[in-house]
Design an enzyme around this catalytic site. Structure first.
Site, PDB file in Angstrom:
ATOM      1  N   ASN A   1     -12.135  -3.389   1.068  1.00 29.05           N
ATOM      2  CA  ASN A   1     -11.097  -3.587   2.083  1.00 29.05           C
ATOM      3  C   ASN A   1     -11.660  -3.125   3.413  1.00 29.05           C
ATOM      4  O   ASN A   1     -12.136  -2.000   3.522  1.00 29.05           O
ATOM      5  CB  ASN A   1      -9.859  -2.736   1.756  1.00 29.05           C
ATOM      6  CG  ASN A   1      -8.838  -2.751   2.886  1.00 29.05           C
ATOM      7  OD1 ASN A   1      -8.209  -3.774   3.143  1.00 29.05           O
ATOM      8  ND2 ASN A   1      -8.680  -1.619   3.577  1.00 29.05           N
ATOM      9  N   GLU A   2     -11.619  -3.952   4.407  1.00 31.12           N
ATOM     10  CA  GLU A   2     -12.058  -3.579   5.764  1.00 31.12           C
ATOM     11  C   GLU A   2     -13.411  -2.866   5.777  1.00 31.12           C
ATOM     12  O   GLU A   2     -13.601  -1.916   6.530  1.00 31.12           O
ATOM     13  CB  GLU A   2     -10.995  -2.713   6.451  1.00 31.12           C
ATOM     14  CG  GLU A   2      -9.733  -3.473   6.781  1.00 31.12           C
ATOM     15  CD  GLU A   2      -8.822  -2.785   7.790  1.00 31.12           C
ATOM     16  OE1 GLU A   2      -9.044  -1.592   8.083  1.00 31.12           O
ATOM     17  OE2 GLU A   2      -7.902  -3.444   8.287  1.00 31.12           O
TER      18      GLU A   2
ATOM     19  N   GLU B   1       0.864  -1.184   0.000  1.00 27.13           N
ATOM     20  CA  GLU B   1       0.000   0.000   0.000  1.00 27.13           C
ATOM     21  C   GLU B   1       0.895   1.227   0.000  1.00 27.13           C
ATOM     22  O   GLU B   1       1.969   1.229   0.612  1.00 27.13           O
ATOM     23  CB  GLU B   1      -0.881   0.007   1.263  1.00 27.13           C
ATOM     24  CG  GLU B   1      -1.729   1.269   1.357  1.00 27.13           C
ATOM     25  CD  GLU B   1      -2.824   1.199   2.415  1.00 27.13           C
ATOM     26  OE1 GLU B   1      -2.726   0.368   3.337  1.00 27.13           O
ATOM     27  OE2 GLU B   1      -3.772   1.996   2.309  1.00 27.13           O
TER      28      GLU B   1
ATOM     29  N   CYS C   1      -6.546   0.689   3.123  1.00 27.25           N
ATOM     30  CA  CYS C   1      -7.563   1.753   3.168  1.00 27.25           C
ATOM     31  C   CYS C   1      -7.491   2.686   1.966  1.00 27.25           C
ATOM     32  O   CYS C   1      -8.462   3.382   1.670  1.00 27.25           O
ATOM     33  CB  CYS C   1      -7.412   2.561   4.447  1.00 27.25           C
ATOM     34  SG  CYS C   1      -7.744   1.597   5.908  1.00 27.25           S
TER      35      CYS C   1
HETATM   36  O1  AHR Z   1      -1.785  -1.561   6.819  1.00 31.31           O
HETATM   37  C1  AHR Z   1      -2.244  -0.291   7.173  1.00 31.31           C
HETATM   38  C2  AHR Z   1      -3.752  -0.215   7.197  1.00 31.31           C
HETATM   39  O2  AHR Z   1      -4.244  -1.105   8.143  1.00 31.31           O
HETATM   40  C3  AHR Z   1      -4.436  -0.637   5.939  1.00 31.31           C
HETATM   41  O3  AHR Z   1      -4.539   0.394   5.047  1.00 31.31           O
HETATM   42  C4  AHR Z   1      -5.786  -1.041   6.402  1.00 31.31           C
HETATM   43  O4  AHR Z   1      -6.390  -2.001   5.576  1.00 31.31           O
HETATM   44  C5  AHR Z   1      -5.571  -1.484   7.818  1.00 31.31           C
HETATM   45  O5  AHR Z   1      -6.421  -0.833   8.667  1.00 31.31           O
END
Ligand code: AHR
Length: 659
Positions: free
Chosen positions: A375-376, A50, A244
């Site tokens: 994601n999440e 990321e 995120c």
């Molecule tokens: O790895 C950092 C963050 O942790 C990522 O963006 C998210 O998916 C998680 O909350």
């Protein structure tokens, strides 16, 4: 729920030793070579990428100029006017005539020909150069006024000139120019100047500079040392672009892959969501240039032998932020983005998106197998949207495995709800995330022993042990965290029938530009290193095996009993037994491994051993291998291996088996 709160530490606790036991008799471990208990996914141990902590811009993407196209909210961020020794002039931003992704440019207006006049770029927390290396500066320019204008690029060590190059011949039409500068010295903290000579006005844009030593020598490529660290891990997959960042603060800020392919001037610069996420680590100069876009992610996956695993927005912005939702009836654009992405990766060159891949230099398909939806995300709003995606993807591409999310936490109401719904949907692979204290990892080594074998499979998509005694920067990647992750990972491996993929997160962090820690690989503008956690991951990913075999003490798997954790696999291609035993006790432990099955005679095995007496030990740029594996040999007498495992150690043993 606010998981993005700064970490509040209670009173610093001294580290208590893990549970210990007096070591008189060796623990006897039986390995049953006669029966495989599960096959291991060839993609099992992978990478999570990321653009957080300057992972892409300022990190993996080797661009050295910050705000290269003047598209930050403050178009002059990262730039400073140089005007010395009597020089006089101005710089200001103007807009290109045609509207597009790259609106702004810079006008350099020089009012006399004395001294030095131009611009300084500060790079990403500074800029570094290496002695003898060439740096290629490119930019587009046109003359607004005057004749015989010249641009000179300089590298300075304070007042000392350590590299210089020039170009002239500008016209009143936009065109691209190039200057190659060789550095006479290695320096982190070089003063880079972009100077205009001659009286007049020059319009400039897209000022970009790359070292010649990029990964595979690609133009505008990636940092070689960082890619090498990834390649060395033999990763099974590469998950991208997050995290995120996929979701965005709001939907406008979500990651849109179609805006990240093609020419750089068409890739719209966007504020990175980690720019202001953490009040205690704001990074106002953090933007995404998308120099690493979806084509580059696929190419990187291919280069390092990893399966690409893209995650896309499901039409829900980050629920820790705005949680903005696309109405279900208006999801088409989002779903089409997913379908088009599969075509971009795998479609024939005469398909719309396959043709774009071919135009970018890759007519062969990328052979995409996985796609992640969201994601999440959590709640019924996620499930409703996941169903729409699932229906469309399965209808068009039944061969693609869909990754769904179980939310941000490894347990609790939302987690249970999502798992319940995903089971009903017959989901294939469910992404679980756990950022928890080291003790949680040691205590949860049996997490998957009782998972429903008839339900969805698991993707342990983001995990890392977060120390509760250390909060700051790279020191948080300490041995206690890595050792505890190793203990937990034996449980993932033992349950490889259900846990199909796993990745530590996040991957990268710039020592001066991070927002989140711990992270697997740290770097500055010159150097990089793998943390203790990196080495643990690498021990598993470079020694995976193809099938699980049982390793038991008194007929039971080991997941903390006597502070020992164990898993074993066989590699059917090399015909080897690979056992992993973690000792979390500070005391050395004797073990005897009895091989039951096809092993004959006496022989030798090799042991990779990673150990440290100090749970707070860590690696650093200055001491990158302080905690790292050492290789040893051991004897196999008939079918018995006797080993003394060091205190606080991770041990990976390999034995050649009889055919
Ligand atoms: O790895 C950092 C963050 O942790 C990522 O963006 C998210 O998916 C998680 O909350």
């Amino acid at each position: 729920m606010n998981k993005f709160k700064p970490l509040m530490l209670g009173m610093a606790m001294s580290l208590l030793p893990f549970v210990t036991q007096a070591q008189n008799e060796p623990t006897v471990l039986e390995v049953n070579l006669n029966e495989k208990t599960a096959d291991i996914s060839p993609d099992m141990w992978g990478l999570f990428f990321e653009d957080i902590n300057f992972a892409a811009d300022g990190g993996l993407y080797a661009e050295m100029i910050k705000n290269y196209s003047f598209e930050f909210e403050n178009p002059m961020m990262g730039w400073r006017r140089v005007e010395d020794q009597g020089a006089k002039g101005y710089v200001f931003n103007r807009n290109h005539d045609a509207e597009g992704a790259n609106d702004k440019y810079l006008r350099m207006q020089r009012l006399n020909s004395e001294g030095n006049f131009g611009m300084h770029n500060e790079g990403f927390r500074g800029m570094a150069v290496k002695e003898g290396l060439q740096y290629t500066l490119t930019f587009i320019a046109k003359v607004a006024k005057g004749e015989n204008l010249k641009v000179t690029a300089k590298f300075l060590d304070k007042e000392e000139l350590i590299g210089k190059g020039s170009v002239s011949g500008f016209t009143d039409e936009w065109a691209e120019y190039e200057i190659v500068v060789t550095a006479d010295k290695t320096l982190d903290g070089v003063n880079f100047q972009f100077l205009l000579e001659g009286e007049g006005e020059l319009d400039v844009d897209m000022i970009s500079m790359f070292p010649e030593d990029t990964w595979k020598g690609r133009k505008r490529g990636l940092r070689k040392d960082l890619v090498q660290l990834l390649a060395d891990m033999n990763p099974g997959f590469l998950r991208f672009p997050g995290g995120c960042i996929v979701e965005g603060f709001d939907l406008e800020n979500r990651y849109q892959w179609k805006k990240t392919i093609g020419e750089m001037e068409d890739r719209e610069v966007m504020k990175n969501r980690w720019n202001i996420e953490f009040a205690h680590r704001t990074t106002p100069d953090y933007y995404q240039s998308f120099g690493i876009g979806f084509f580059e992610y696929f190419q990187l996956s291919e280069d390092i032998g990893a399966e690409p695993l893209p995650i896309l927005s499901c039409g829900l912005a980050c629920q820790f932020n705005t949680g903005e939702q696309v109405p279900i009836g208006a999801l088409d654009q989002y779903v089409n983005d997913a379908l088009d992405l599969i075509e971009f990766a795998n479609g024939p060159v005469d398909s719309k998106w396959g043709a774009k891949r071919a135009e970018m230099g890759h007519p062969e398909p990328f052979d995409l197998k996985y796609i992640g939806v969201g994601n999440e995300n959590w709640g019924p709003q996620y499930i409703e949207r996941a169903k729409v995606f699932e229906k469309a993807i399965q209808a068009a591409y039944p061969e693609i495995t869909i990754v769904s999310t179980s939310g941000p936490f490894p347990d609790g109401r939302e987690f249970e709800y999502l798992w319940g719904e995903l089971k009903k949907m017959d989901a294939e692979l469910v992404d679980e995330h756990y950022y928890r204290p080291p003790s949680w990892f040691r205590e949860n080594a049996r997490r998957y022993d009782d998972y429903d074998r008839n339900g969805p499979k698991v993707f342990a998509g983001e995990y890392a042990a977060h120390s509760t005694t250390v909060s700051e920067d790279f020191k948080r990647n300490n041995w206690e965290a890595a050792l505890s992750e190793a203990a937990f990972m034996t449980g993932l491996e033992r349950n490889a029938d259900i846990v199909r993929l796993a990745s530590y997160a996040p991957l990268f962090a710039h020592v001066d530009g991070w927002q989140w820690n711990p992270d697997m690989i740290w770097f500055d503008n010159l150097r990089s290193y793998g943390t203790t956690n990196y080495h643990v991951q690498k021990l598993f990913s470079t020694n995976p095996g193809t099938a699980v075999v049982s390793i038991t003490a008194d007929g039971k798997s080991l997941a903390g009993e006597g502070s020992l954790y164990a898993s074993a696999t066989i590699d059917e291609s090399t015909n080897e037994l690979i056992f992993k035993v973690v000792n979390t006790s500070p005391e050395a432990k004797k073990i005897t491994i009895e091989l039951d099955g096809k092993y004959k005679g006496n022989g030798e095995g090799s042991l990779l051993e990673m150990a440290n007496d100090d749970l707070e030990a860590y690696n650093s740029l200055d001491n990158p291998m302080a905690v790292s594996p050492k290789t040893k040999a051991f004897e196999v007498t008939k079918k018995t291996i006797e080993l003394e495992l060091k205190g606080q150690s991770v041990n990976v043993g390999k034995v050649k088996l009889d055919k």
